[in-house]
Write a protein that holds these residues in place. Structure first.
Motif, PDB file in Angstrom:
ATOM      1  N   GLU A  25     -27.708  30.659  53.191  1.00  0.00           N
ATOM      2  CA  GLU A  25     -29.138  30.462  52.963  1.00  0.00           C
ATOM      3  C   GLU A  25     -29.832  29.913  54.207  1.00  0.00           C
ATOM      4  OE1 GLU A  25     -32.145  28.064  49.955  1.00  0.00           O
ATOM      5  OE2 GLU A  25     -30.065  27.430  50.136  1.00  0.00           O
ATOM      6  N   VAL A  26     -29.213  28.942  54.868  1.00  0.00           N
ATOM      7  CA  VAL A  26     -29.797  28.351  56.075  1.00  0.00           C
ATOM      8  C   VAL A  26     -29.977  29.419  57.152  1.00  0.00           C
ATOM      9  CG1 VAL A  26     -29.316  26.773  57.993  1.00  0.00           C
ATOM     10  CG2 VAL A  26     -29.025  26.001  55.632  1.00  0.00           C
ATOM     11  N   ARG A  27     -29.000  30.289  57.310  1.00  0.00           N
ATOM     12  CA  ARG A  27     -29.103  31.328  58.332  1.00  0.00           C
ATOM     13  C   ARG A  27     -30.132  32.394  57.976  1.00  0.00           C
ATOM     14  NH1 ARG A  27     -25.484  28.178  58.650  1.00  0.00           N
ATOM     15  NH2 ARG A  27     -24.461  27.656  60.601  1.00  0.00           N
ATOM     16  N   ILE A  28     -30.192  32.786  56.720  1.00  0.00           N
ATOM     17  CA  ILE A  28     -31.207  33.766  56.315  1.00  0.00           C
ATOM     18  C   ILE A  28     -32.595  33.171  56.474  1.00  0.00           C
ATOM     19  CG2 ILE A  28     -32.140  35.076  54.372  1.00  0.00           C
ATOM     20  CD1 ILE A  28     -29.226  35.510  53.455  1.00  0.00           C
ATOM     21  N   THR A  29     -32.781  31.923  56.086  1.00  0.00           N
ATOM     22  CA  THR A  29     -34.075  31.261  56.270  1.00  0.00           C
ATOM     23  C   THR A  29     -34.422  31.195  57.755  1.00  0.00           C
ATOM     24  OG1 THR A  29     -33.711  29.968  54.271  1.00  0.00           O
ATOM     25  CG2 THR A  29     -35.378  29.160  55.786  1.00  0.00           C
ATOM     26  N   GLY A  30     -33.419  30.939  58.586  1.00  0.00           N
ATOM     27  CA  GLY A  30     -33.640  30.913  60.030  1.00  0.00           C
ATOM     28  C   GLY A  30     -34.124  32.242  60.571  1.00  0.00           C
ATOM     29  N   LEU A  31     -33.734  33.334  59.935  1.00  0.00           N
ATOM     30  CA  LEU A  31     -34.200  34.649  60.373  1.00  0.00           C
ATOM     31  C   LEU A  31     -35.703  34.798  60.210  1.00  0.00           C
ATOM     32  CD1 LEU A  31     -31.398  36.925  58.862  1.00  0.00           C
ATOM     33  CD2 LEU A  31     -31.606  36.108  61.231  1.00  0.00           C
ATOM     34  N   LEU A  32     -36.267  34.039  59.291  1.00  0.00           N
ATOM     35  CA  LEU A  32     -37.717  34.099  59.066  1.00  0.00           C
ATOM     36  C   LEU A  32     -38.492  33.284  60.097  1.00  0.00           C
ATOM     37  CD1 LEU A  32     -37.710  33.802  55.192  1.00  0.00           C
ATOM     38  CD2 LEU A  32     -38.140  35.859  56.569  1.00  0.00           C
ATOM     39  N   ALA A  33     -37.786  32.477  60.867  1.00  0.00           N
ATOM     40  CA  ALA A  33     -38.431  31.647  61.884  1.00  0.00           C
ATOM     41  C   ALA A  33     -38.286  32.252  63.279  1.00  0.00           C
ATOM     42  CB  ALA A  33     -37.832  30.241  61.867  1.00  0.00           C
ATOM     43  N   ALA A  34     -37.750  33.460  63.359  1.00  0.00           N
ATOM     44  CA  ALA A  34     -37.552  34.123  64.650  1.00  0.00           C
ATOM     45  C   ALA A  34     -38.140  35.532  64.563  1.00  0.00           C
ATOM     46  CB  ALA A  34     -36.055  34.187  64.973  1.00  0.00           C
ATOM     47  N   LEU A  81     -36.220  41.121  59.630  1.00  0.00           N
ATOM     48  CA  LEU A  81     -36.630  40.539  58.348  1.00  0.00           C
ATOM     49  C   LEU A  81     -38.008  39.907  58.454  1.00  0.00           C
ATOM     50  CD1 LEU A  81     -35.879  39.913  55.416  1.00  0.00           C
ATOM     51  CD2 LEU A  81     -34.886  37.765  56.238  1.00  0.00           C
ATOM     52  N   TYR A  82     -38.228  39.139  59.506  1.00  0.00           N
ATOM     53  CA  TYR A  82     -39.540  38.502  59.694  1.00  0.00           C
ATOM     54  C   TYR A  82     -40.634  39.564  59.761  1.00  0.00           C
ATOM     55  CZ  TYR A  82     -43.515  36.243  61.811  1.00  0.00           C
ATOM     56  OH  TYR A  82     -44.782  35.809  62.063  1.00  0.00           O
ATOM     57  N   ARG A  83     -40.407  40.609  60.545  1.00  0.00           N
ATOM     58  CA  ARG A  83     -41.426  41.649  60.709  1.00  0.00           C
ATOM     59  C   ARG A  83     -41.680  42.384  59.394  1.00  0.00           C
ATOM     60  NH1 ARG A  83     -38.613  42.003  65.630  1.00  0.00           N
ATOM     61  NH2 ARG A  83     -37.437  43.828  64.944  1.00  0.00           N
ATOM     62  N   ALA A  84     -40.644  42.554  58.573  1.00  0.00           N
ATOM     63  CA  ALA A  84     -40.812  43.242  57.286  1.00  0.00           C
ATOM     64  C   ALA A  84     -41.599  42.396  56.283  1.00  0.00           C
ATOM     65  CB  ALA A  84     -39.455  43.600  56.698  1.00  0.00           C
ATOM     66  N   LEU A  85     -41.452  41.073  56.369  1.00  0.00           N
ATOM     67  CA  LEU A  85     -42.079  40.195  55.372  1.00  0.00           C
ATOM     68  C   LEU A  85     -43.325  39.471  55.870  1.00  0.00           C
ATOM     69  CD1 LEU A  85     -38.871  38.603  53.828  1.00  0.00           C
ATOM     70  CD2 LEU A  85     -40.218  40.521  52.962  1.00  0.00           C
ATOM     71  N   ALA A  86     -43.592  39.531  57.165  1.00  0.00           N
ATOM     72  CA  ALA A  86     -44.736  38.806  57.726  1.00  0.00           C
ATOM     73  C   ALA A  86     -46.040  39.414  57.224  1.00  0.00           C
ATOM     74  CB  ALA A  86     -44.700  38.848  59.250  1.00  0.00           C
ATOM     75  N   PRO A  87     -46.989  38.564  56.899  1.00  0.00           N
ATOM     76  CA  PRO A  87     -48.302  39.089  56.485  1.00  0.00           C
ATOM     77  C   PRO A  87     -49.004  39.725  57.675  1.00  0.00           C
ATOM     78  CG  PRO A  87     -48.369  36.709  56.664  1.00  0.00           C
ATOM     79  CD  PRO A  87     -46.946  37.122  56.892  1.00  0.00           C
ATOM     80  N   GLU A  88     -49.858  40.674  57.374  1.00  0.00           N
ATOM     81  CA  GLU A  88     -50.654  41.295  58.426  1.00  0.00           C
ATOM     82  C   GLU A  88     -51.561  40.235  59.044  1.00  0.00           C
ATOM     83  OE1 GLU A  88     -50.731  44.491  59.601  1.00  0.00           O
ATOM     84  OE2 GLU A  88     -48.953  44.828  58.361  1.00  0.00           O
TER      85      GLU A  88
END
Length: 67
Positions: free
Chosen positions: A35-44, A48-55
């Motif tokens: 979980e810590v590593r997946i959450t970290g993917l959202l901070a870089a 994953l970040y690009r797929a979930l980031a708001p426009e």
């Protein structure tokens, strides 16, 4: 988020060097570790970040069409 598992799997390998197909490694690690590593993917800047980031919001400029 699990709908994006392919992105998570690729990012875990790129960012952390984690091969989720390594069953021995994954069995030795806790859910919290993952979980810590997946959450970290959202901070870089990851797939994953690009797929979930708001426009990004674009400011309206008076006089331009569509604003």
């Amino acid at each position: 988020m699990l709908a994006h598992w392919r992105l998570i799997e690729a990012d875990l390998h790129d960012v952390y060097g984690v091969d989720v197909e390594n069953r021995g490694l994954m069995r030795r690690r806790s859910w919290r570790w993952l979980e810590v590593r997946i959450t970290g993917l959202l901070a870089a800047d990851t797939r994953l970040y690009r797929a979930l980031a708001p426009e990004p919001e674009t400011p309206s400029i008076p006089g331009l069409p569509g604003t």
